[in-house]
Design a protein around this motif. Sequence first.
Motif, PDB file in Angstrom:
ATOM      1  N   GLY A 113      13.004  58.489  21.526  1.00  0.00           N
ATOM      2  CA  GLY A 113      12.812  58.930  20.152  1.00  0.00           C
ATOM      3  C   GLY A 113      13.833  59.923  19.670  1.00  0.00           C
ATOM      4  N   SER A 114      14.195  60.893  20.492  1.00  0.00           N
ATOM      5  CA  SER A 114      15.022  61.981  19.996  1.00  0.00           C
ATOM      6  C   SER A 114      16.414  61.988  20.604  1.00  0.00           C
ATOM      7  CB  SER A 114      14.338  63.304  20.316  1.00  0.00           C
ATOM      8  OG  SER A 114      14.221  63.465  21.715  1.00  0.00           O
ATOM      9  N   ASN A 115      16.753  61.014  21.411  1.00  0.00           N
ATOM     10  CA  ASN A 115      18.038  61.028  22.097  1.00  0.00           C
ATOM     11  C   ASN A 115      19.097  60.156  21.439  1.00  0.00           C
ATOM     12  OD1 ASN A 115      17.046  62.736  24.085  1.00  0.00           O
ATOM     13  ND2 ASN A 115      16.259  61.034  25.287  1.00  0.00           N
ATOM     14  N   GLN A 116      18.667  59.344  20.508  1.00  0.00           N
ATOM     15  CA  GLN A 116      19.587  58.443  19.828  1.00  0.00           C
ATOM     16  C   GLN A 116      19.365  58.556  18.323  1.00  0.00           C
ATOM     17  OE1 GLN A 116      21.879  56.586  21.368  1.00  0.00           O
ATOM     18  NE2 GLN A 116      21.203  57.303  23.376  1.00  0.00           N
ATOM     19  N   PRO A 117      20.388  58.248  17.532  1.00  0.00           N
ATOM     20  CA  PRO A 117      20.206  58.299  16.077  1.00  0.00           C
ATOM     21  C   PRO A 117      19.121  57.334  15.627  1.00  0.00           C
ATOM     22  CG  PRO A 117      22.516  58.062  16.661  1.00  0.00           C
ATOM     23  CD  PRO A 117      21.741  57.878  17.918  1.00  0.00           C
ATOM     24  N   GLN A 118      18.286  57.789  14.716  1.00  0.00           N
ATOM     25  CA  GLN A 118      17.278  56.906  14.142  1.00  0.00           C
ATOM     26  C   GLN A 118      17.815  56.291  12.857  1.00  0.00           C
ATOM     27  OE1 GLN A 118      13.016  57.799  14.500  1.00  0.00           O
ATOM     28  NE2 GLN A 118      13.625  59.859  15.085  1.00  0.00           N
TER      29      GLN A 118
END
Lengths: 112, 114
Positions: free
Chosen positions: B98-103
């Motif tokens: 969830g927070s490690n790659q661009p959404q």
Amino acid sequence: GQQVMQIPQYQHVQEGEDFTTYCNSSTTLSNIQWYKQRPGGHPVFLIQLVKSGEVKKQKRLTFQFGEAKKNSSLHITATQTTDVGTYFCAGPNSGGYQKVTFGTGTKLQVIP
Amino acid sequence: EAQVTQNPRYLITVTGKKLTVTCSQNMNHEYMSWYRQDPGLGLRQIYYSMNVEVTDKGDVPEGYKVSRKEKRNFPLILESPSPNQTSLYFCASTSHGGSNQPQHFGDGTRLSIL
């Protein structure tokens, strides 16, 4: 629970002035992301910071991650009308790294 | 073109009438998420899914349901909508984590519940 606050909530600047928004987390973050949302649009990813004290630049935008990895800032030099929008920081939720917590956002208005 | 598609974009409905907001992505992303955006509160995560048949609660899951039967689709269901669910909703996806790659976000769905 974890809180991620951004200040200021709103900022009006004259075109050409600098702008800074600050992001403060109640817990340590493994990484932090920044997004920009234009009026009427959706959030768009700008950058991710991972290391303590990290500084990254994108043209007129400078991003910093604090030494304690609990705060971050976005600085815009010589704002332009194209910078108008809301800026959000985001990081992993302390309840699980798969969860994401966004900051409350800073809405920037640039007066031509 | 890589995109996240939400439907409808706008909906006005009445309290108690079940509704579904659809979300579809064409990037073969594993992770999908729903957020609601309210003034002064930023984006708050409702539910997320790490893969097919794997979903979990975000920070504000009350009153919402989700399902992930296919990798590309992640619908948000309001079984009995109430006025406090009036908000702007965004679906997002990322390759993994969830927070490690661009959404990547959809264009949003503005819901008004009367």
